[in-house]
Design a protein around this motif. Structure first.
Motif, PDB file in Angstrom:
ATOM      1  N   VAL A  62       0.865  -1.179   0.000  1.00 38.66           N
ATOM      2  CA  VAL A  62       0.000   0.000   0.000  1.00 38.66           C
ATOM      3  C   VAL A  62       0.903   1.230   0.000  1.00 38.66           C
ATOM      4  N   THR A  63       0.570   2.200  -0.805  1.00 43.62           N
ATOM      5  CA  THR A  63       1.320   3.456  -0.837  1.00 43.62           C
ATOM      6  C   THR A  63       0.687   4.415   0.163  1.00 43.62           C
ATOM      7  N   VAL A  64       1.510   4.961   1.066  1.00 48.32           N
ATOM      8  CA  VAL A  64       1.045   5.975   2.010  1.00 48.32           C
ATOM      9  C   VAL A  64       1.743   7.278   1.635  1.00 48.32           C
ATOM     10  N   GLU A  65       0.948   8.276   1.269  1.00 47.88           N
ATOM     11  CA  GLU A  65       1.468   9.590   0.885  1.00 47.88           C
ATOM     12  C   GLU A  65       1.336  10.539   2.067  1.00 47.88           C
ATOM     13  N   PHE A  66       2.276  11.471   2.175  1.00 49.80           N
ATOM     14  CA  PHE A  66       2.282  12.445   3.273  1.00 49.80           C
ATOM     15  C   PHE A  66       2.217  13.848   2.697  1.00 49.80           C
ATOM     16  N   VAL A  67       1.215  14.613   3.156  1.00 45.77           N
ATOM     17  CA  VAL A  67       0.980  15.968   2.655  1.00 45.77           C
ATOM     18  C   VAL A  67       0.812  16.876   3.863  1.00 45.77           C
ATOM     19  N   THR A  68       1.334  18.099   3.764  1.00 44.40           N
ATOM     20  CA  THR A  68       1.178  19.050   4.871  1.00 44.40           C
ATOM     21  C   THR A  68       0.639  20.376   4.361  1.00 44.40           C
ATOM     22  N   TYR A  69      -0.118  21.022   5.236  1.00 46.83           N
ATOM     23  CA  TYR A  69      -0.667  22.353   4.976  1.00 46.83           C
ATOM     24  C   TYR A  69      -0.428  23.202   6.215  1.00 46.83           C
ATOM     25  N   ILE A  70      -0.217  24.471   6.012  1.00 49.62           N
ATOM     26  CA  ILE A  70      -0.049  25.426   7.113  1.00 49.62           C
ATOM     27  C   ILE A  70      -1.237  26.378   7.064  1.00 49.62           C
ATOM     28  N   SER A  71      -1.871  26.586   8.218  1.00 48.89           N
ATOM     29  CA  SER A  71      -3.029  27.480   8.246  1.00 48.89           C
ATOM     30  C   SER A  71      -2.596  28.906   7.896  1.00 48.89           C
ATOM     31  N   LYS A  72      -3.539  29.647   7.368  1.00 46.36           N
ATOM     32  CA  LYS A  72      -3.276  31.013   6.904  1.00 46.36           C
ATOM     33  C   LYS A  72      -2.721  31.874   8.053  1.00 46.36           C
ATOM     34  N   GLY A  73      -1.667  32.586   7.758  1.00 47.03           N
ATOM     35  CA  GLY A  73      -1.082  33.503   8.726  1.00 47.03           C
ATOM     36  C   GLY A  73      -0.024  32.893   9.624  1.00 47.03           C
ATOM     37  N   MET A  74       0.082  31.558   9.633  1.00 43.62           N
ATOM     38  CA  MET A  74       1.089  30.900  10.475  1.00 43.62           C
ATOM     39  C   MET A  74       2.394  30.811   9.703  1.00 43.62           C
ATOM     40  N   TRP A  76       5.207  28.956   9.682  1.00 38.55           N
ATOM     41  CA  TRP A  76       5.956  27.730   9.948  1.00 38.55           C
ATOM     42  C   TRP A  76       6.131  26.979   8.635  1.00 38.55           C
ATOM     43  N   GLN A  77       7.072  26.057   8.671  1.00 39.65           N
ATOM     44  CA  GLN A  77       7.196  25.051   7.619  1.00 39.65           C
ATOM     45  C   GLN A  77       7.008  23.702   8.297  1.00 39.65           C
ATOM     46  N   LEU A  78       6.306  22.807   7.644  1.00 39.64           N
ATOM     47  CA  LEU A  78       6.162  21.429   8.107  1.00 39.64           C
ATOM     48  C   LEU A  78       6.347  20.550   6.886  1.00 39.64           C
ATOM     49  N   THR A  79       7.407  19.754   6.894  1.00 40.24           N
ATOM     50  CA  THR A  79       7.774  18.978   5.725  1.00 40.24           C
ATOM     51  C   THR A  79       8.034  17.528   6.116  1.00 40.24           C
ATOM     52  N   PHE A  97       8.826  14.206  10.435  1.00 41.12           N
ATOM     53  CA  PHE A  97       8.515  15.472   9.798  1.00 41.12           C
ATOM     54  C   PHE A  97       9.445  16.518  10.400  1.00 41.12           C
ATOM     55  N   ILE A  98       9.780  17.532   9.629  1.00 44.28           N
ATOM     56  CA  ILE A  98      10.617  18.625  10.101  1.00 44.28           C
ATOM     57  C   ILE A  98       9.740  19.871  10.204  1.00 44.28           C
ATOM     58  N   ALA A  99       9.687  20.445  11.400  1.00 43.05           N
ATOM     59  CA  ALA A  99       8.906  21.667  11.631  1.00 43.05           C
ATOM     60  C   ALA A  99       9.868  22.805  11.941  1.00 43.05           C
ATOM     61  N   LYS A 157      -9.415  -4.276  -0.134  1.00 43.21           N
ATOM     62  CA  LYS A 157      -8.493  -4.569  -1.245  1.00 43.21           C
ATOM     63  C   LYS A 157      -8.539  -3.517  -2.350  1.00 43.21           C
ATOM     64  N   ASN A 158      -9.660  -2.795  -2.462  1.00 45.71           N
ATOM     65  CA  ASN A 158      -9.766  -1.790  -3.526  1.00 45.71           C
ATOM     66  C   ASN A 158      -9.019  -0.502  -3.199  1.00 45.71           C
ATOM     67  N   ILE A 159      -8.448  -0.392  -1.980  1.00 49.83           N
ATOM     68  CA  ILE A 159      -7.680   0.797  -1.601  1.00 49.83           C
ATOM     69  C   ILE A 159      -6.200   0.443  -1.661  1.00 49.83           C
ATOM     70  N   SER A 160      -5.483   1.091  -2.567  1.00 47.97           N
ATOM     71  CA  SER A 160      -4.050   0.821  -2.699  1.00 47.97           C
ATOM     72  C   SER A 160      -3.194   2.019  -2.298  1.00 47.97           C
ATOM     73  N   THR A 161      -3.837   3.178  -2.104  1.00 50.19           N
ATOM     74  CA  THR A 161      -3.123   4.386  -1.706  1.00 50.19           C
ATOM     75  C   THR A 161      -3.900   5.103  -0.613  1.00 50.19           C
ATOM     76  N   LEU A 162      -3.196   5.476   0.444  1.00 47.13           N
ATOM     77  CA  LEU A 162      -3.762   6.295   1.512  1.00 47.13           C
ATOM     78  C   LEU A 162      -2.966   7.591   1.556  1.00 47.13           C
ATOM     79  N   THR A 163      -3.650   8.705   1.697  1.00 48.08           N
ATOM     80  CA  THR A 163      -2.972   9.993   1.834  1.00 48.08           C
ATOM     81  C   THR A 163      -3.217  10.509   3.231  1.00 48.08           C
ATOM     82  N   LEU A 164      -2.132  10.659   3.989  1.00 47.15           N
ATOM     83  CA  LEU A 164      -2.195  11.208   5.345  1.00 47.15           C
ATOM     84  C   LEU A 164      -1.765  12.662   5.254  1.00 47.15           C
ATOM     85  N   SER A 165      -2.716  13.551   5.505  1.00 46.94           N
ATOM     86  CA  SER A 165      -2.389  14.974   5.440  1.00 46.94           C
ATOM     87  C   SER A 165      -2.511  15.584   6.827  1.00 46.94           C
ATOM     88  N   TYR A 166      -1.679  16.563   7.075  1.00 48.78           N
ATOM     89  CA  TYR A 166      -1.701  17.306   8.327  1.00 48.78           C
ATOM     90  C   TYR A 166      -1.891  18.775   8.014  1.00 48.78           C
TER      91      TYR A 166
END
Length: 178
Positions: A62-74, A76-79, A97-99, A157-166
């Motif tokens: 299974v592929t697990v993807e990692f995505v990050t978002y920063i709220s408006k005005g903050m 920071w970097q989160l990678t 993750f590096i913050a 079985k029909n799910i081969s990719t999960l995206t974990l976003s923060y």
């Protein structure tokens, strides 16, 4: 006159009831999302012994993807250190993750996770996650934030990719008296 008082009293009860329902709606929605996995919410409660007893499915990747978002005005970097991992369901994985606080002031951040597709949220289990705690960083400070997780072997079985976003939000700091 008595019917007018009864009507006003009844309308006041309706207003109070609606007001109370408005306050109860958010916690009820969160409970609903936790139970159903709707809206990509993941449960923070994981039984690691249950994970180890189910074994590892070496036949499946299974592929697990990692995505990050920063709220408006903050400011920071989160990678994520890696943008995706190929994992075997049932096997424990660790990543980081590096913050970095790019602002000129100390700040406290809180990451809120979401998993897509939504029906996969109940199968991505975090045993350790920076999202469980608030993250205080001094101005200009960088920190390494841990994540330990596994994908449940019962993932459809029909799910081969999960995206974990923060999404990282700034928390207000308590005002110091003085």
């Amino acid at each position: 006159m008595a019917s007018s008082r009864r009507l006003v009293g009844g309308l006041c009860l309706v207003v109070v009831g609606m007001f109370g329902f408005g306050f109860a709606l958010v916690p009820l929605y969160q409970v609903f999302c936790d139970l159903t996995g709707l809206n990509g919410k993941t449960s923070n409660i994981v039984n690691a012994q249950a994970q180890s007893s189910q074994g590892v499915d070496l036949e499946r990747i299974v592929t697990v993807e990692f995505v990050t978002y920063i709220s408006k005005g903050m400011q920071w970097q989160l990678t994520p250190k890696v943008e995706q991992l190929k994992v075997h369901p049932g096997q424990m994985y660790e990543m980081e993750f590096i913050a970095t606080n790019l602002s000129a002031k100390d700040q406290v951040g809180q990451a809120v996770p979401s998993v897509s597709p939504g029906q996969g949220a109940n199968y991505l289990n975090k045993t350790e996650c920076f999202c469980f705690n608030q993250q205080p960083l001094a101005a200009g400070e960088t920190a390494t934030l841990p994540l330990r997780f596994f994908v449940d072997t019962e993932l459809p079985k029909n799910i081969s990719t999960l995206t974990l976003s923060y999404t990282l939000y700034e928390l207000p700091q308590p005002q110091q008296k003085g």
